[in-house]
Design a protein around this motif. Sequence first.
Motif, mmCIF file in Angstrom:
data_model
loop_
_atom_site.group_PDB
_atom_site.id
_atom_site.type_symbol
_atom_site.label_atom_id
_atom_site.label_comp_id
_atom_site.label_asym_id
_atom_site.label_seq_id
_atom_site.Cartn_x
_atom_site.Cartn_y
_atom_site.Cartn_z
ATOM 1 N N MET A 287 0.810 -1.207 0.000
ATOM 2 C CA MET A 287 0.000 0.000 0.000
ATOM 3 C C MET A 287 0.849 1.264 0.000
ATOM 4 O O MET A 287 0.388 2.338 -0.371
ATOM 5 N N SER A 288 2.107 1.146 0.392
ATOM 6 C CA SER A 288 2.966 2.331 0.389
ATOM 7 C C SER A 288 3.513 2.642 -1.013
ATOM 8 O O SER A 288 4.113 3.688 -1.220
ATOM 9 N N SER A 289 3.341 1.749 -2.005
ATOM 10 C CA SER A 289 3.836 1.973 -3.377
ATOM 11 C C SER A 289 2.892 2.937 -4.100
ATOM 12 O O SER A 289 1.662 2.749 -4.101
ATOM 13 N N GLN A 290 3.458 3.953 -4.729
ATOM 14 C CA GLN A 290 2.639 4.931 -5.453
ATOM 15 C C GLN A 290 1.981 4.310 -6.683
ATOM 16 O O GLN A 290 0.838 4.637 -7.030
ATOM 17 N N ALA A 291 2.703 3.391 -7.369
ATOM 18 C CA ALA A 291 2.123 2.727 -8.557
ATOM 19 C C ALA A 291 0.896 1.924 -8.160
ATOM 20 O O ALA A 291 -0.141 1.947 -8.845
ATOM 21 N N ILE A 292 0.992 1.212 -7.059
ATOM 22 C CA ILE A 292 -0.143 0.419 -6.572
ATOM 23 C C ILE A 292 -1.294 1.344 -6.234
ATOM 24 O O ILE A 292 -2.465 1.054 -6.516
ATOM 25 N N GLN A 293 -0.979 2.466 -5.629
ATOM 26 C CA GLN A 293 -2.043 3.396 -5.260
ATOM 27 C C GLN A 293 -2.764 3.914 -6.509
ATOM 28 O O GLN A 293 -3.988 4.052 -6.523
ATOM 29 N N ARG A 294 -1.982 4.258 -7.625
ATOM 30 C CA ARG A 294 -2.624 4.735 -8.853
ATOM 31 C C ARG A 294 -3.488 3.649 -9.487
ATOM 32 O O ARG A 294 -4.611 3.908 -9.932
ATOM 33 N N LEU A 295 -2.957 2.411 -9.545
ATOM 34 C CA LEU A 295 -3.715 1.298 -10.126
ATOM 35 C C LEU A 295 -4.972 1.021 -9.314
ATOM 36 O O LEU A 295 -6.038 0.708 -9.877
ATOM 37 N N LYS A 296 -4.863 1.128 -7.997
ATOM 38 C CA LYS A 296 -6.028 0.897 -7.154
ATOM 39 C C LYS A 296 -7.092 1.970 -7.415
ATOM 40 O O LYS A 296 -8.299 1.698 -7.400
ATOM 41 N N GLY A 297 -6.633 3.188 -7.698
ATOM 42 C CA GLY A 297 -7.602 4.242 -8.016
ATOM 43 C C GLY A 297 -8.309 3.973 -9.337
ATOM 44 O O GLY A 297 -9.525 4.173 -9.461
ATOM 45 N N THR A 298 -7.552 3.545 -10.334
ATOM 46 C CA THR A 298 -8.154 3.230 -11.637
ATOM 47 C C THR A 298 -9.125 2.070 -11.512
ATOM 48 O O THR A 298 -10.225 2.089 -12.084
ATOM 49 N N GLU A 299 -8.745 1.062 -10.781
ATOM 50 C CA GLU A 299 -9.611 -0.110 -10.567
ATOM 51 C C GLU A 299 -10.911 0.317 -9.910
ATOM 52 O O GLU A 299 -12.003 -0.130 -10.282
ATOM 53 N N SER A 300 -10.822 1.169 -8.962
ATOM 54 C CA SER A 300 -12.032 1.608 -8.269
ATOM 55 C C SER A 300 -12.948 2.382 -9.209
ATOM 56 O O SER A 300 -14.172 2.230 -9.167
ATOM 57 N N GLY A 301 -12.346 3.204 -10.124
ATOM 58 C CA GLY A 301 -13.173 3.958 -11.073
ATOM 59 C C GLY A 301 -13.877 3.033 -12.058
ATOM 60 O O GLY A 301 -15.055 3.243 -12.385
ATOM 61 N N LEU A 302 -13.184 2.023 -12.609
ATOM 62 C CA LEU A 302 -13.781 1.082 -13.545
ATOM 63 C C LEU A 302 -14.914 0.314 -12.888
ATOM 64 O O LEU A 302 -15.976 0.097 -13.502
ATOM 65 N N GLN A 303 -14.720 -0.111 -11.662
ATOM 66 C CA GLN A 303 -15.781 -0.852 -10.984
ATOM 67 C C GLN A 303 -17.007 0.034 -10.784
ATOM 68 O O GLN A 303 -18.144 -0.431 -10.867
ATOM 69 N N SER A 304 -16.797 1.294 -10.585
ATOM 70 C CA SER A 304 -17.927 2.206 -10.394
ATOM 71 C C SER A 304 -18.703 2.386 -11.704
ATOM 72 O O SER A 304 -19.940 2.391 -11.707
ATOM 73 N N GLN A 305 -17.977 2.468 -12.836
ATOM 74 C CA GLN A 305 -18.649 2.619 -14.120
ATOM 75 C C GLN A 305 -19.443 1.358 -14.467
ATOM 76 O O GLN A 305 -20.571 1.422 -14.958
ATOM 77 N N ILE A 306 -18.840 0.212 -14.214
ATOM 78 C CA ILE A 306 -19.524 -1.056 -14.511
ATOM 79 C C ILE A 306 -20.793 -1.159 -13.692
ATOM 80 O O ILE A 306 -21.851 -1.581 -14.165
#
Length: 724
Positions: A287-306
């Motif tokens: 969770m401290s990785s910035q890349a993981i944090q960005r990917l987690k944000g994108t994943e959350s947005g896609l799930q919201s659209q679906i």
Amino acid sequence: MSGVVRDQDVDIDLGQLVRAVWARRLRILTITLVGAGIAFAGAKIISPQYRSETRILIEPRAPAFATTQQVNDAGAGPLMDELNIASQVQLLQSADLLKKVINDLKLYDLPEFDDAANGSAMSSILVKLHLKKNPMENPPEERVIDAFVERLQVYQVPGSRVIGINFTSKDPKLAAAIPNAMANVYLSTQSSAKLDSNSEATRWLEPEIESLRRKVSEAEKKVAEYRTTHGLLQTNGTTTFPAQQLNDISAELTRVRGDKANAEARAQAVRNALSSGEAFDTLPDIMSSQAIQRLKGTESGLQSQISDLQTSLLNSHPRLKSLRAQLADIRGQIRQETQKILASIENESKVADLRARELERQSDTAQANSARAGEDEVGLNALEREANAQRQLLETYLVRYREAASRADSNSSPADARIVSRAIEPVDPYFPKVLPIVVVAAVATLILSAIVTMLAELFSGRALRPLGTSRETIEADTIIEEMDVPQAAPAVATARMPAQPSMLALVADDDEKDPTEGEEAAEVAPEDGNEFSVASVADYLTGSRAPLAIAISPTGDNGSAATVLLTRMLADAGRRVILVDMTGSGCPTQLMAEDEAALGVTDLLCGAAAFGDTIHGDRLSDAHLIPQGRSDVRRAMRGVDRLSLLLDALAAAYDLVVVECGAADVAGVSRLTHSRNVEIILSLPQLEETIFVALMTEFQAAGYERVVLMSDGQADEQEFGRAA
């Protein structure tokens, strides 16, 4: 008394001795005054002697300018014990000190001390004939010192460190000046001794200090050379370089091993999450990785659209399929990023492991170096101890040298003593004390005059009297007069009191004397078998060792008459017996006394009669009687608690003392005797069971174990008839 028959038993009449002294009181007083006058004149003739005293306290003292350390050292020194104080007492009496005082005050010029300066003619003749050494050939202080010592007293005050100096002289000024002069000379001598000691200390310490300085310098030089040769460089005040290096390596190795263990634990946690498919949200490294944090944000947005499109579109709609494909791609990227993080953590663990191995190798090397340094430190410690010892000794010598030098230079070193009380000029002479001498002489003259008068009475025979039946109690008379008994009163109680339920068996003898034959008592043997008869009680008392018998007559005069008959029977049996009438009615006095108005107990206790004048003979037997008396009974009863002394005195002179108390109670009987070695006689001529049981109960409860019943129905009638 005079006219005593030869070979007749006699005794001293103390009353006659007192009367003889009183009759010659004027002569004795005159002699006493003459003796006091002679003592007064002699005391005035004697030359008065005056005494004064100085007191010295022995304690350690330091100069006023001494430093705090010096004062503490002086105060911490051992206090002087008894032997040291005794030594100072002897020092104060030393000949050198006394001679100095004599010379300072020029005592050899005073006739009081130097008798040889004003010698007699006989002494001069003996000197000229060479029969006596000329005292003037001796130094003046030698002639005076003996007389000086006779008047001097030096002592230690008990329980303290104070020394007293007393001096006696005919001159009051000199009596005060000499103790003060001795104290001053003593303090000066002690101070001079301390100054000499300081000078000697400085002379001895100077070369010693120089020698110690060279030794300290050489020892410190050896320590420095040894450190350099063996590489024992100090990193701080107590630790060498190898030891400090080993400590640093050990601390770093511990830290690296902790980092390695931490990295391995983190890598294992990531592996477990990847293998089980669990969420990565709980792992801090991911969770401290910035890349993981960005990917987690994108994943959350896609799930919201679906989720939004599923409400209006079917699952097969191209838009939903596109979003789901993007979501799967994002999740794949998250897993790839997680694999990278795991690889990074594993690399940290490997680096920590390599670092730990290197540190372990360095630690082994440092341990070997430290071991060699420890062996070298043994020699270094020995050199340092030697250098420290030399340095401490040098510092001690320097401190002592400075103290001694400062005291010697200032010429000031107080003695270990100080004057706490100076002698003052006395006003009253120490000797003679006129008033005490006159008083003692007067008292001594008075006593000697009285003794001479008594001896004259004894040698003349006037103070001697024959022993007879009427004076059997002279021993008791002496005891009572010395005890000043005439302040007591009989413990008589007129109220009937209860008795005890039990009684003691008597050693009964049916032999009884006939009371009807006047002064010749003919024996009769009653066959009535009454073991409580008067004769049986008399037989019991004859074998008893108790010196005192208390008779209680609850029913009145008939019981008192039985007690009188009992007393006469004991007298006819050959026993020395006396009856003391302490009844309220005076029945025994009426039956036994020639004169009913004779002096008795109340007169004795009120001080109206002498003890011997209260003892009378029975008119019908050899028994003795102390009547009731003529004085006021209430006045006599004020000292009832002392009446037991009277009974003790009578018991010393008679075989048995019978006290007829009438209708008394247990409390009254208890106040007559100090002990329980007494016989209690319950005189009940006509037995009344209720009274008898009550009395027995009361006396047994009070501790009287020997309670005897005397019940003879005809006893009172016989006694009244015999009295008539």
